[in-house]
Design a protein around this motif. Structure first.
Motif, PDB file in Angstrom:
ATOM      1  N   SER A  68       0.764  -1.003  -0.025  1.00 33.51           N
ATOM      2  CA  SER A  68      -0.388  -0.151  -0.101  1.00 33.51           C
ATOM      3  C   SER A  68       0.898   1.374  -0.144  1.00 33.51           C
ATOM      4  N   ASN A  69       1.925   1.226   0.220  1.00 29.51           N
ATOM      5  CA  ASN A  69       2.748   2.231   0.899  1.00 29.51           C
ATOM      6  C   ASN A  69       3.601   2.736  -0.564  1.00 29.51           C
ATOM      7  N   TYR A  88      -6.226   9.922  -2.538  1.00 26.89           N
ATOM      8  CA  TYR A  88      -5.045  10.080  -0.894  1.00 26.89           C
ATOM      9  C   TYR A  88      -5.408  10.073   0.790  1.00 26.89           C
ATOM     10  N   GLY A  98       1.543   6.403  -7.116  1.00 29.31           N
ATOM     11  CA  GLY A  98       0.493   7.591  -7.368  1.00 29.31           C
ATOM     12  C   GLY A  98       1.226   8.923  -7.052  1.00 29.31           C
ATOM     13  N   LEU A  99       1.461   8.659  -5.413  1.00 27.32           N
ATOM     14  CA  LEU A  99       1.284  10.797  -5.576  1.00 27.32           C
ATOM     15  C   LEU A  99       2.296  10.985  -6.363  1.00 27.32           C
ATOM     16  N   ALA A 158      -2.799  15.206   0.817  1.00 28.33           N
ATOM     17  CA  ALA A 158      -2.098  14.076  -0.121  1.00 28.33           C
ATOM     18  C   ALA A 158      -2.856  15.300  -1.153  1.00 28.33           C
ATOM     19  N   TYR A 203       2.435   1.803  -3.622  1.00 31.37           N
ATOM     20  CA  TYR A 203       1.337   2.235  -4.652  1.00 31.37           C
ATOM     21  C   TYR A 203       1.118   3.465  -4.228  1.00 31.37           C
ATOM     22  N   ASN A 204       1.128   4.144  -3.107  1.00 35.80           N
ATOM     23  CA  ASN A 204       0.417   5.275  -2.644  1.00 35.80           C
ATOM     24  C   ASN A 204       1.359   6.493  -2.966  1.00 35.80           C
ATOM     25  N   GLY A 220      -5.638  13.441  -7.500  1.00 38.01           N
ATOM     26  CA  GLY A 220      -4.749  12.805  -5.675  1.00 38.01           C
ATOM     27  C   GLY A 220      -5.661  12.808  -3.644  1.00 38.01           C
ATOM     28  N   ILE A 276      -8.021   2.427  -2.484  1.00 40.19           N
ATOM     29  CA  ILE A 276      -8.419   3.658  -1.794  1.00 40.19           C
ATOM     30  C   ILE A 276      -8.226   4.090  -0.569  1.00 40.19           C
ATOM     31  N   LEU A 277      -7.010   4.157  -0.290  1.00 45.95           N
ATOM     32  CA  LEU A 277      -6.598   3.714   1.664  1.00 45.95           C
ATOM     33  C   LEU A 277      -7.133   4.855   2.418  1.00 45.95           C
ATOM     34  N   ALA A 278      -6.623   5.762   1.547  1.00 42.69           N
ATOM     35  CA  ALA A 278      -6.449   7.076   2.805  1.00 42.69           C
ATOM     36  C   ALA A 278      -7.677   7.759   3.554  1.00 42.69           C
TER      37      ALA A 278
END
Length: 202
Positions: A7-8, A53, A14-15, A57, A10-11, A49, A199-201
């Motif tokens: 997940s980290n 996130y 993506g960012l 983000a 991926y984040n 974003g 979608i984890l945030a």
């Protein structure tokens, strides 16, 4: 590799991609004008974003956008922005940073609040609010700190009327219109991400 590490990664990936898109779009659109001012298309990846996130983000991406705007002012690529920079560099940085960070954060916050009940409405609201916050804070800052520059831009006419009319000027309407037009695309992206539980945030 654990799910958290995935997940980290991926984040961060993506960012990173969205950050690069923000930088490229803002540099490019600095030279595209509708009316007296350049348009801002970088709000689109900022909204994406912020939705994927979270508000923090969104604030980060808005900050990246603001830094690019400031650099364009410093180097004179944005003529109007250069006037603001020359008038007061500190306040120029302050206004630019606040408007960009707020645009990203507020769109992300509203998305999180509304999308829990309706993804489509949440995305639409985030897409519409982002340019409104960005432009609104900019002209509030101009009225508070840069009335002389506004006076020059307005050709000596009433600066308050000019600022209010600029809120619905061609460049703002283009920004708002583009965000509205791409909203279905953003929704499709978010649905695909949500389907894959990405979608984890919070």
């Amino acid at each position: 590799m654990s799910k958290t590490n995935k997940s980290n990664i991926y984040n961060l990936t993506g960012l990173g991609i969205l950050t690069a898109i923000v930088v490229v779009l803002q540099i490019f659109t600095t030279f595209v004008h509708f009316g007296p001012f350049s348009i801002t298309l970088a709000l689109i990846p900022i909204v994406i974003g912020a939705a994927v996130y979270g508000p923090k983000a969104g604030a980060f991406l808005g900050g990246v956008f603001s830094v690019v705007v400031i650099l364009m002012c410093v180097f004179g690529a944005d003529v109007g922005g250069a006037m603001v920079w020359n008038a007061n560099p500190f306040l120029c940085v302050l206004v630019c940073m606040v408007k960009g960070v707020a645009a990203g954060f507020v769109s992300g916050l509203l998305f999180r609040l509304i999308a829990k009940k309706n993804l489509i409405v949440g995305t639409a609201v985030a897409a519409v609010v982002s340019p409104i916050v960005n432009t609104g804070i900019f002209y509030i800052g101009m009225l508070l700190f840069f009335r002389n520059v506004l006076s020059v831009w307005s050709g000596g006419s009433d600066v308050l009327f000019f600022a209010l009319s600029a809120l619905v000027s061609a460049n703002f309407l283009v920004e708002l219109g583009v965000n509205i037009v791409v909203t279905p695309i953003i929704i499709a992206i978010l649905k695909a991400i949500k389907k894959d539980n990405l979608i984890l945030a919070k």
